[in-house]
Design a protein around this motif. Structure first.
Motif, PDB file in Angstrom:
ATOM      1  N   SER A 361       0.819  -1.215   0.000  1.00  0.00           N
ATOM      2  CA  SER A 361       0.000   0.000   0.000  1.00  0.00           C
ATOM      3  C   SER A 361       0.851   1.263   0.000  1.00  0.00           C
ATOM      4  N   PHE A 436      -1.879   3.117   3.234  1.00  0.00           N
ATOM      5  CA  PHE A 436      -3.276   2.861   2.919  1.00  0.00           C
ATOM      6  C   PHE A 436      -4.165   3.881   3.616  1.00  0.00           C
ATOM      7  N   THR A 450      -3.880   3.878  -2.215  1.00  0.00           N
ATOM      8  CA  THR A 450      -2.436   3.694  -2.087  1.00  0.00           C
ATOM      9  C   THR A 450      -1.756   5.047  -2.184  1.00  0.00           C
TER      10      THR A 450
END
Length: 618
Positions: A361, A436, A450
């Motif tokens: 992420s 994230f 992301t």
């Protein structure tokens, strides 16, 4: 006479038959004079008779109303008849604030923050909220969610050294350094915190998926299972000797493992610990970093240990959770460590930051690469690039991580060539986030899946305040952050005042009735699926937000007492309550009436997995 409104209701509009409508359409052009004088159409006669009939009925009703003193039966009126003069209510105005009974009472009237600080000293304890599926935030309740801060009665008037919470288990260290555990994952039969690891003088905690990592004051690191059953049935450590005959440590009956590194130099000891779901980091007083497997279900396999090539198959002989020094970081005196679920961050005394582990992420701060989701060696973050073109020199001051997110606090300043080499222009304190953020846990005001490039968090960046004590403008830094799996909290290091008491002046000056205490600002943001933000609502918050004071009942009583009784005060009390927010109390030496002694204490916040707590810490 009937009013126009009544007349319109009593004479409904009579629709015309469709045949008559078509007739009008057919004869829309002027008729010849001879045909215009012909007998009217049958439908026309019916319509005229209907209008005459309705008119007669309305007239009859009006006459009946006039003969009966304008009284109307049924539901002719849409609103109540006007009240008689005797029924009219006397106008009432908001009362003024009541007079203060003392100087301390006056401070309570003018400042909600002053009341919060005083209550935190007088009533130490733990407030918790969020998911209660594992009976962690409310051990004595079967409620699924605790939507707003609620005290855990067991910890009333109890001071703690540390606390860590998961949705299924909780762990805390009391003032004596003993470990307390509770929650469904610990024991289904225990509804109150229970002492487990005792006599080790513990100072701080970290938790993995199924184990607890504890650090003692002497630098020893202990790892023990969360489950009470595993603690009682698992392998026990060797018995410890004591100079008192027949006196053994009560923890000898608890299964635990000592994870202190064996190759520490003379005088070196572990000073800090941090754990993800499967791995943990240890920082020593010499600036060295060690890592080990902190869980028992899965071996770390995403590079979060920081040892290139280390896997379950390639691990050296010995215990699977044996500590390993991260040799890549040698020569960099590390000062801070942080761990997310599957990644790690560290920063050194020179203002550099390194990251390693899972980067699916972008939580390592590097561009996402589908062919290389993990980085198993500490990699230097290009933080100076964040200030390219500004002529500012940037230095990382701390690192924070949790779940799949990461944060850096950076101080930047432009060198001043005319001043001595040790002096610079005004320092700017910023906070950067990456990883994230689909549920708002980056705090940037955006919903980002992301975020591989660090982005500045506006709420904590470029802030300044005037320090009256030093007569200067200073940057507002972050005192610390607590990062849960999907939500977070931050405590600002703003100028606070906790020196006001009836017997001592404020910063050495004469005490006045208007001098009040106030604490540090604290904000929450991110996912709110389990009401872990404490707002009482379930909506996520992508921007850091304040919450109401912890003891809302006491706040309502204070507002009611301040405003007194009278009409309109409920509205004013609500308006005043909305102006107040939770402020956390910084460290101060105070006398705690319930304990009968003076202690150095403060309030701290801890964000866990779907749960949050604020506790009185020593």
């Amino acid at each position: 006479m009937l009013s126009t409104r009544c007349l319109s209701r009593a004479t409904p509009r009579v629709p015309l038959p469709p045949q008559f409508t078509r007739n009008l359409t057919r004869h829309s052009r002027p008729l010849p004079r001879a045909r215009a004088r012909a007998a009217p159409h049958p439908y026309t006669q019916r319509f005229v008779r209907s209008v005459v009939t309705v008119t007669i009925l309305v007239g009859t009703g009006a006459t009946w109303q006039w003969l009966n003193g304008n009284k109307v039966l049924g539901e002719v009126y849409a609103e109540e008849p006007p009240p008689t003069p005797s029924e009219e209510q006397t106008l009432k105005f908001e009362q003024q604030r009541r007079q203060a009974l003392s100087e301390e009472d006056n401070r309570s009237i003018i400042s909600s923050q002053h009341v919060q600080v005083q209550k935190s000293w007088e009533n130490p304890g733990v407030y918790a909220w969020g998911s209660n599926s594992g009976r962690v935030v409310a051990p004595d309740s079967q409620e699924t969610y605790i939507k707003t801060p609620r005290r855990i009665p067991f910890f009333d008037n109890v001071l703690l050294r540390d606390i860590k919470l998961d949705r299924n288990f909780g762990a805390a260290i009391d003032e004596r350094g003993d470990l307390l555990q509770w929650g469904a994952a610990f024991s289904n039969d225990t509804t109150q915190p229970t002492k487990t690891l005792q006599g080790k003088n513990l100072t701080s905690l970290a938790i993995s998926r199924d184990r607890i990592i504890a650090l003692s004051k002497s630098g020893d690191v202990y790892s023990l299972p969360v489950s009470q059953e595993e603690q009682l049935t698992g392998p026990k450590p060797p018995a410890t000797s004591s100079w008192i005959p027949f006196w053994g440590s009560p923890s000898n009956n608890i299964s635990y493992r000592i994870r202190t590194p064996q190759n520490l130099s003379r005088g070196e000891k572990v000073t800090s610990i941090s754990s993800g779901l499967e791995h943990a980091l240890m920082l020593t007083s010499a600036g060295r970093v060690f890592s080990f497997a902190s869980g028992s279900q899965d071996y770390p396999r995403k590079g979060q240990l920081g040892i290139p090539g280390l896997t379950w198959e390639s691990r050296p002989a010995g215990a699977f959770d044996a500590p390993h020094e991260i040799l890549t970081l040698r020569g960099f005196p590390i000062q801070h460590i942080a761990t997310g679920d599957y990644h790690s961050l560290v920063s050194d005394s020179s203002g550099r930051a390194f990251s390693f582990g899972d980067n699916s992420s972008g939580q390592l701060g590097f561009e996402f690469d589908a062919d290389a989701l993990h980085i198993d060696a500490p990699s230097l973050l290009p933080t100076q690039r964040l200030y390219a073109g500004s002529a500012q020199q940037a230095a990382v001051t701390n690192v924070f991580a949790g779940g799949n997110t990461s944060f850096l606090t950076i101080e930047a300043a432009k060198p001043n060539p005319t001043a001595p080499a040790t002096r610079t222009n005004r320092v700017q304190a910023d906070t950067w986030a990456f990883g994230f953020g689909l549920t708002g846990q980056l705090g940037t005001g955006r919903w980002t899946h992301t975020q591989s490039t660090p982005v500045k968090v506006p709420t904590f960046s470029g802030l300044f305040e005037y320090d009256e004590h030093n007569n200067s403008v200073i940057p507002i830094r972050l005192a610390y952050m607590s990062i849960g799996t999907t939500h977070a909290a931050a405590v600002l290091d703003n100028v606070a005042s906790v020196a006001v008491s009836p017997t001592t002046g404020k910063r050495g000056n004469a005490l006045t009735p208007n001098d009040t205490n106030w604490g540090r600002d604290i904000v929450f943001w991110g996912n709110n699926e389990f009401y872990q933000l404490g707002t009482g609502k379930r909506s996520n918050a992508p921007t850091p937000t304040y919450i109401n004071p912890l003891d809302q009942k006491a706040e309502d009583e204070r507002a009611a007492s301040v405003l007194g009784s009278g009409s309109g005060n409920s509205v004013k009390a609500k308006r005043e309550r909305e102006m107040h927010r939770f402020q956390i109390t910084p460290k101060q030496r105070v006398r705690v009436p319930a304990l009968g002694r003076s202690v150095d204490m403060e309030q701290k916040v801890e964000c866990g997995r779907g749960v949050t707590a604020v506790y009185s810490a020593v």
